[in-house]
Scaffold this motif. Sequence first.
Motif, PDB file in Angstrom:
ATOM      1  N   TYR A 217       0.825  -1.209   0.000  1.00 32.52           N
ATOM      2  CA  TYR A 217       0.000   0.000   0.000  1.00 32.52           C
ATOM      3  C   TYR A 217       0.861   1.262   0.000  1.00 32.52           C
ATOM      4  O   TYR A 217       1.878   1.334   0.699  1.00 32.52           O
ATOM      5  N   GLY A 218       0.403   2.257  -0.776  1.00 28.54           N
ATOM      6  CA  GLY A 218       0.969   3.596  -0.714  1.00 28.54           C
ATOM      7  C   GLY A 218       2.441   3.663  -1.062  1.00 28.54           C
ATOM      8  O   GLY A 218       2.958   2.853  -1.834  1.00 28.54           O
ATOM      9  N   GLY A 219       3.112   4.638  -0.465  1.00 32.81           N
ATOM     10  CA  GLY A 219       4.505   4.906  -0.821  1.00 32.81           C
ATOM     11  C   GLY A 219       5.516   4.359   0.156  1.00 32.81           C
ATOM     12  O   GLY A 219       6.720   4.589  -0.017  1.00 32.81           O
ATOM     13  N   GLU A 220       5.073   3.659   1.186  1.00 30.26           N
ATOM     14  CA  GLU A 220       6.023   3.118   2.153  1.00 30.26           C
ATOM     15  C   GLU A 220       6.802   1.969   1.524  1.00 30.26           C
ATOM     16  O   GLU A 220       6.221   0.957   1.126  1.00 30.26           O
ATOM     17  N   PRO A 221       8.116   2.099   1.401  1.00 26.10           N
ATOM     18  CA  PRO A 221       8.896   1.060   0.700  1.00 26.10           C
ATOM     19  C   PRO A 221       8.993  -0.228   1.504  1.00 26.10           C
ATOM     20  O   PRO A 221       9.169  -0.216   2.712  1.00 26.10           O
ATOM     21  N   ASP A 222       8.843  -1.344   0.810  1.00 27.03           N
ATOM     22  CA  ASP A 222       9.006  -2.662   1.422  1.00 27.03           C
ATOM     23  C   ASP A 222       9.577  -3.592   0.360  1.00 27.03           C
ATOM     24  O   ASP A 222       9.527  -3.311  -0.844  1.00 27.03           O
ATOM     25  N   SER A 223      10.105  -4.710   0.791  1.00 21.95           N
ATOM     26  CA  SER A 223      10.669  -5.701  -0.125  1.00 21.95           C
ATOM     27  C   SER A 223      10.773  -7.020   0.606  1.00 21.95           C
ATOM     28  O   SER A 223      10.760  -7.056   1.844  1.00 21.95           O
ATOM     29  N   PRO A 224      10.879  -8.127  -0.119  1.00 19.56           N
ATOM     30  CA  PRO A 224      11.091  -9.409   0.562  1.00 19.56           C
ATOM     31  C   PRO A 224      12.310  -9.395   1.479  1.00 19.56           C
ATOM     32  O   PRO A 224      12.279  -9.982   2.561  1.00 19.56           O
ATOM     33  N   HIS A 225      13.364  -8.704   1.044  1.00 12.57           N
ATOM     34  CA  HIS A 225      14.569  -8.654   1.869  1.00 12.57           C
ATOM     35  C   HIS A 225      14.305  -7.917   3.181  1.00 12.57           C
ATOM     36  O   HIS A 225      14.732  -8.353   4.264  1.00 12.57           O
ATOM     37  N   LYS A 226      13.571  -6.791   3.116  1.00 13.91           N
ATOM     38  CA  LYS A 226      13.259  -6.051   4.342  1.00 13.91           C
ATOM     39  C   LYS A 226      12.362  -6.865   5.268  1.00 13.91           C
ATOM     40  O   LYS A 226      12.552  -6.883   6.486  1.00 13.91           O
ATOM     41  N   MET A 227      11.381  -7.527   4.679  1.00 13.53           N
ATOM     42  CA  MET A 227      10.480  -8.337   5.499  1.00 13.53           C
ATOM     43  C   MET A 227      11.235  -9.514   6.121  1.00 13.53           C
ATOM     44  O   MET A 227      11.019  -9.847   7.297  1.00 13.53           O
TER      45      MET A 227
END
Length: 436
Positions: A68-78
């Motif tokens: 959702y939205g502009g908050e950056p996420d990625s499999p690596h961050k998760m």
Amino acid sequence: MFTIDHDRVAVHEVHTCVLGSGAAGLNAALQLKRHGIDDLLLLTEGLDKGTSINTGSDKQTYYKLGLYGGEPDSPHKMAATFFDGGSMHGDTALIEAALSARAFYNLLELGVPFPQDRFGQFPGYKTDHDPLQRATSIGPYTSRAMCRALIAAIKRIGVPVRENRIAVKLPTLAGESDSAAPRVAGVLCVDTHAPPDACLELYLCENLVFAVGGPGGLYRESVYPVPHTGGIGLALEIGAEARNLADSQYGLASTRFRWNVSGTYMQVLPRLVSTAADGASDRREFLLRYFGTPEKTACAVFLKGYQWPFDVRKIDGSSLIDLAVFIETVEKHRRVFLDYRTNMTGLDVTVLPGEVRDYLEKSGALSGTPIERLAKMNMPAVELYREHGIDLAREPLEIALCAQHNNGGLAVGPWWESTNIRHLFPAGEVAGTHGI
């Protein structure tokens, strides 16, 4: 057919057997069928039993990659979030993070109505100490809706199901050589609806997906459904390796009706009161001695809403409440209640910290009593307890520090096969993949 002590044992053969019908077992059966395993059977005590379909919380959370939205996420961050918590293998963390969006969209296609905005985005919120807004919910029974959608799907796709089966033994075969690991050969079950002398069934299978849930029977104070005891002992009995069994997730929950008091139940700032063992005399608001002022106490109670599990890293904040409740109930042999009828003694809502005041003000619930705030913000939360004979407007709600989830379980590799019992695939809570 053969006999054991004059009891008949019916023998069945199937390529792959799924034992358990919670969210993990149901989804495993669905995906196996989709991927070409046609000789498939699901065994369960009942499609309407177990933790997934019978428990929830204020807004039971489904957790996935931020979408959702502009908050950056990625499999690596998760994966880093998973791994940094401790007790989770790095490969497992990356696999779960990488596949989380795929699993989420599968549930959407099956009809689980997760909320979305007019652009098709799926809004998220923070949960359980997570740093990003990866959580979503369709209400208190999110996993029940998931199970019902999955049950409908396996029926449409033609997965055979046999209910009223309780597993009692996992037969094994020795390895082909002295150095080879043993393998599971099937599962011995009791058909609870069959005559006593003909209730045993042996299902021989190439692969066993072992989705029997967590060890709910181990705990006295628990959020697990009362009948749910778990079946991890069947695998431990044949020597399956385990990991992190000492790590369980604990949080505050009601005891007369087992339910997490997370989310709004805490954010409306109820009074926490302890009493003598009779539940009435020597009433005390015991948190003030830990936090010093009513305002600091209120802030910690509010944060407990979305920091529900005990976390040692927040021992000087919201998780101190868990320890305080434990001390009152276990060490002092007292009883603890959430009282929604009156506000905390000495509380001045006008000097609450900004986060707390802003949230309540935007919810239109800054004034009044806790029960008035709860009715304003989340009336279904009030009605839920009323349906189970508890009127929060008239009586306090007894709580304790309760086990909700075993973070450990059976040791598995990156394909979720047992590390030392071949062809055994622990799935869901029974697999030791969750970390802290």
